[in-house]
Write an enzyme that holds these catalytic residues in place. Structure first.
Site, PDB file in Angstrom:
ATOM      1  N   ASP A 190       0.972  -1.239   0.092  1.00 45.86           N
ATOM      2  CA  ASP A 190       0.039   0.070   0.068  1.00 45.86           C
ATOM      3  C   ASP A 190       0.973   1.074   0.026  1.00 45.86           C
ATOM      4  O   ASP A 190       2.071   1.016   0.131  1.00 45.86           O
ATOM      5  CB  ASP A 190      -1.006   0.028   1.249  1.00 45.86           C
ATOM      6  CG  ASP A 190      -2.158   0.869   0.807  1.00 45.86           C
ATOM      7  OD1 ASP A 190      -2.089   1.520  -0.026  1.00 45.86           O
ATOM      8  OD2 ASP A 190      -3.386   0.613   1.525  1.00 45.86           O
TER       9      ASP A 190
HETATM   10  C1  BGC Z   1      -5.209   3.056   0.230  1.00 47.65           C
HETATM   11  C2  BGC Z   1      -5.303   2.154  -0.874  1.00 47.65           C
HETATM   12  C3  BGC Z   1      -5.270   2.486  -2.337  1.00 47.65           C
HETATM   13  C4  BGC Z   1      -3.879   3.569  -2.583  1.00 47.65           C
HETATM   14  C5  BGC Z   1      -3.925   3.967  -3.488  1.00 47.65           C
HETATM   15  C6  BGC Z   1      -4.136   3.835  -0.154  1.00 47.65           C
HETATM   16  O1  BGC Z   1      -3.933   4.729   1.064  1.00 47.65           O
HETATM   17  O2  BGC Z   1      -5.173   2.341   1.387  1.00 47.65           O
HETATM   18  O3  BGC Z   1      -6.761   1.421  -0.826  1.00 47.65           O
HETATM   19  O4  BGC Z   1      -5.440   1.674  -3.267  1.00 47.65           O
HETATM   20  O5  BGC Z   1      -4.038   4.462  -1.382  1.00 47.65           O
HETATM   21  O6  BGC Z   1      -4.582   5.108  -3.974  1.00 47.65           O
END
Ligand code: BGC
Length: 757
Positions: free
Chosen positions: A283
């Site tokens: 993530d």
């Molecule tokens: C989130 C993810 C997301 C990623 C990219 C993160 O803050 O937890 O779910 O895919 O950002 O935007």
């Protein structure tokens, strides 16, 4: 030199051969591996490490372009402008030494241009094929602009509605969650990875994120092994079985080991137990955060531990820890070249399978047609209609009769708000075509009724969301105390002067989603007061809810005659709500979670253990029932259904055998409508205590008035297998099993069978 030429030639001929069938069939494993091996054979160590970085950028800039041209980046995320995507892809393909295309990722959560109902709403349809169709449309729209990787589906089981990200998943239940997981993977990826108009799916957040302590986003999760295996992991396993091509490691600490540095999760379970061969991306900034967690000493160690745990690609806002740390770690022997190449293989294989080497560029001429396809909007409206859940309908107030109400008040802060019709994780919508509830009602009723709108109250977060910047949310100046009273009065007067009020309440789009947790489940701001005042005005009231989590409807559930849960229903949401209220379609959705009476009941999932005092209310809370306000699986219809004739094909089986459970469902009411037949199972005794009941089968069926259908479910070994904390293994116990089938998790139609030794 000669060797290089031979390899390049081999590469080009594979690409050329690929062209002939690029869009028609999956590439064979041997072809993919051969291609990847040829590439790896030519890559420098820097290029190999470069592929493992994914940069989070909102627009390109000189620094990003330089990195792309130098082959220092494998992927970019959050770029959505097709012209910018094309420019960057040209740089990668034409300027980088080995011409390796980028893979562009994006949060395609519930649509791209056409915004579908939020995932919790889609799950409430209890219709996996609807999920598949919706995500196939999302994939097609995203791919048309050059995005090839969707960061979805989110498969986190959520049993604490304070957690804002509940809106992104399928709710509390692993069985429903697994069905929706597989359905979404099919939608995103199509029949195979690389199918035309499809994208790579990414199951997230692996794993346990939904159990954040206190429902506070990003906080640590503490999950027992049995809960992990039986509740939190099954949807991910289902996605792997459905062929999901990538996974995202979660942010939080899982039992004191951050998920992104958790080898047990990312390697032992995912790779060794489940045989997952796709790629794992972290993530955003989760690798670097291993330092913040107090887990890794510095960025260098964070990179080493994430790679060792099983992260293949690092998603990061600026330079990645992989980019900064892996070269030195290789020199010092903390990691091996083979490890880097293993991660490369997975990333390059995904690019090959997606056809990016043959077709790196989106066809710009197609974009407008794909994004504007009216069929997508129609399918979205159908999805919104099938997701809605009718919670209450006293004396058949719904469906409303056209012409019966000359003046209709449409009241509430969400009733005419476009952003709040869409929900979180919508950034590429066309707001001008988003239909609010007020607008939907206007076009449904035309001149047959006089419609007036009053917001009544203003609601707001105490702490603003960082998403405001991304989704163009502007905050109107807060109303003064005097203005608040005036607006409240205006709305209540309007309700009193109208024949009917349609009250649209719930939460703003940014009150649910990432970084959108709350400690209370009350209707925000003065919405409850507005509700009670409007009801006191004495005219019929229909409450339409726009929200992504259960809110406190204790008062409303006893006093408002009709309540329709429509989630954040998406681009065509207002039309869907209007058609539901006026009976053009009949609601048939069911709750994907247990709806608590108040926040103090949390967690209140239906599949709790039987305990020593199974049904004894007196031994639970003394100030409130221990049942939820609405049970899991609950949802009314304008018609009625009767379940009867529950029967099992065998009353005794051995542990290896299966049996069939059959039930007859009859539409005994007014009109053609859908019912969801739900089967719940309970193991009476065994090596460990088991939940009081667990969903093990469901089917949404349509019945004409007086029509009767038999629904058959199979109860096999799989449905009876669970991870036992006593044996610390998967078991199938001999036992007596209760079976209930009905329209929700409180179904009373019962039979049983025995599994012998
Ligand atoms: C989130 C993810 C997301 C990623 C990219 C993160 O803050 O937890 O779910 O895919 O950002 O935007």
């Amino acid at each position: 030199m000669v060797r290089k030429r031979v390899l390049l030639f081999a590469l080009i001929s594979i690409v050329a051969a690929g062209r002939n069938f690029a869009q028609a069939a999956p590439r064979s494993e041997a072809e993919v591996q051969h291609f990847v091996d040829s590439l790896l054979g030519q890559m420098t160590t820097e290029e190999k490490i470069g592929q493992l970085s994914q940069l989070f950028v909102f627009d390109s800039g000189e620094a990003v372009e330089k990195s792309v041209a130098a082959g220092e980046v494998g992927s970019l995320l959050f770029i959505t402008d097709p012209v910018v995507i094309a420019r960057l892809q040209h740089l990668a393909v034409e300027k980088s030494r080995l011409h390796i295309p980028l893979i562009f990722g994006y949060d395609v959560i519930h649509g791209f241009r056409t915004i579908f109902p939020v995932p919790i709403g889609m799950a409430a349809s209890w219709d996996p094929s609807l999920e598949t169709q919706g995500q196939a449309i999302a994939a097609k729209e995203a791919r048309s602009v050059g995005i090839n990787w969707a960061f979805a589906p989110m498969l986190d089981i959520a049993r604490d509605p304070r957690w804002g990200r509940m809106v992104e998943g399928a709710g509390e239940d692993p069985y429903l969650g697994s069905a929706m997981a597989a359905a979404q993977v099919r939608g995103f990826q199509g029949d195979y990875l690389g199918a035309p108009d499809h994208v790579l799916a990414c199951m997230k957040h692996f794993a346990g994120y939904g159990a954040a302590e206190g429902g506070r986003d990003y906080d640590a999760s503490y999950i027992s092994d049995a809960q992990m295996e039986n509740v939190y992991l099954p949807p991910f396993h289902a996605a792997v079985k459905a062929g999901v091509g990538s996974a995202m490691s979660a942010y939080m600490d899982l039992n004191d080991v951050p998920a992104t540095g958790n080898r047990w999760l990312l390697t032992d379970v995912l790779r060794h137990e489940w045989g997952f061969d796709g790629l794992v991306v972290s993530d955003a900034d989760a690798v670097k955060s291993l330092v913040k967690h107090g887990y890794a000493r510095d960025l260098h160690e964070a990179a080493v531990r994430a790679l060792n745990a099983g992260v293949d690609m690092e998603m990061a806002q600026d330079a990645t820890a992989f980019g900064q740390g892996l070269a030195a770690a290789l020199k010092s022997g903390e990691i091996t070249l083979q490890q880097i190449e293993t991660a490369d293989r997975r990333i390059l294989a995904a690019k090959v399978r997606l056809g990016l080497f043959e077709h790196p560029y989106a066809d710009q001429a197609r974009i407008t047609g794909v994004l504007g396809d009216p069929a997508h909007r129609t399918q979205e409206r159908v999805a919104a209609e099938r997701s809605a859940v009718l919670l209450r309908n006293e004396n058949g107030l719904l469906p409303l009769k056209k012409g019966a109400y000359k003046s209709i008040a449409v009241v509430g802060p969400l009733a005419d708000s476009k952003l709040d019709t869409l929900g979180a994780w919508a950034f590429q919508e066309d707001l001008s075509e988003t239909v609010t509830v007020f607008e939907g009602l206007k076009s449904e009723l035309g001149a047959s009724a006089q419609l007036s709108f009053a917001p009544g109250v203003q609601i707001t977060r105490k702490f603003f969301s960082f998403f405001d910047k991304i989704d163009h949310t502007t905050h109107p100046p807060p109303w003064s105390a005097e203005q608040q009273d005036q607006e409240m009065k205006k709305a209540v007067d309007l309700a009193a002067a109208s024949d009917l009020t349609i009250l649209v309440l719930g939460e703003l789009h940014d009150m649910s989603g990432e970084a959108a947790s709350r400690q209370s489940l009350e209707l925000p701001g003065r919405e409850e007061e507005l509700l009670e005042n409007v009801v006191a005005a004495g005219k019929p009231v229909v409450l339409v809810m726009l929200n992504g989590r259960p809110l406190n409807l204790d008062w409303a559930s006893a006093r408002v005659p009709a309540i329709l849960e429509s989630w954040y229903p998406g681009t065509q949401g207002g039309n869907a709500v209007a058609r539901l209220l006026f009976g053009d379609v009949v609601p048939g959705g069911k709750l994907p979670f247990s709806w608590p009476r108040s926040v103090g009941q949390i967690p209140i999932n239906y599949a709790h253990n039987t305990t020593q005092a199974p049904e004894d209310q007196g031994k639970r809370y003394w100030d409130v029932e221990s049942t939820p306000l609405y049970p899991f699986g609950f949802g009314l219809s304008y018609s009625q259904f009767k379940f009867s004739g529950l029967r099992v094909s065998k009353t005794k089986i051995n542990p290896e055998e299966s049996l069939d459970v059959t039930v007859d469902v009859e539409n005994t009411g007014c009109c053609s409508a859908d019912e969801v037949a739900q089967l719940y199972l309970h193991q009476q005794y065994g090596s460990a205590s088991r939940p009081v009941r667990e969903l093990k089968g469901f089917e949404r069926i349509e019945l004409q008035p007086a029509e009767r259908k038999s629904v058959r479910f199979k109860i096999g070994k799989e449905e009876r297998t669970y991870w036992s904390a006593a044996t610390r293994s998967w078991v199938v116990d001999p036992s007596t099993f209760d079976v209930w089938v009905g329209s929700d998790s409180s179904a009373s139609l019962h039979t049983s069978f025995e599994v012998t030794r």
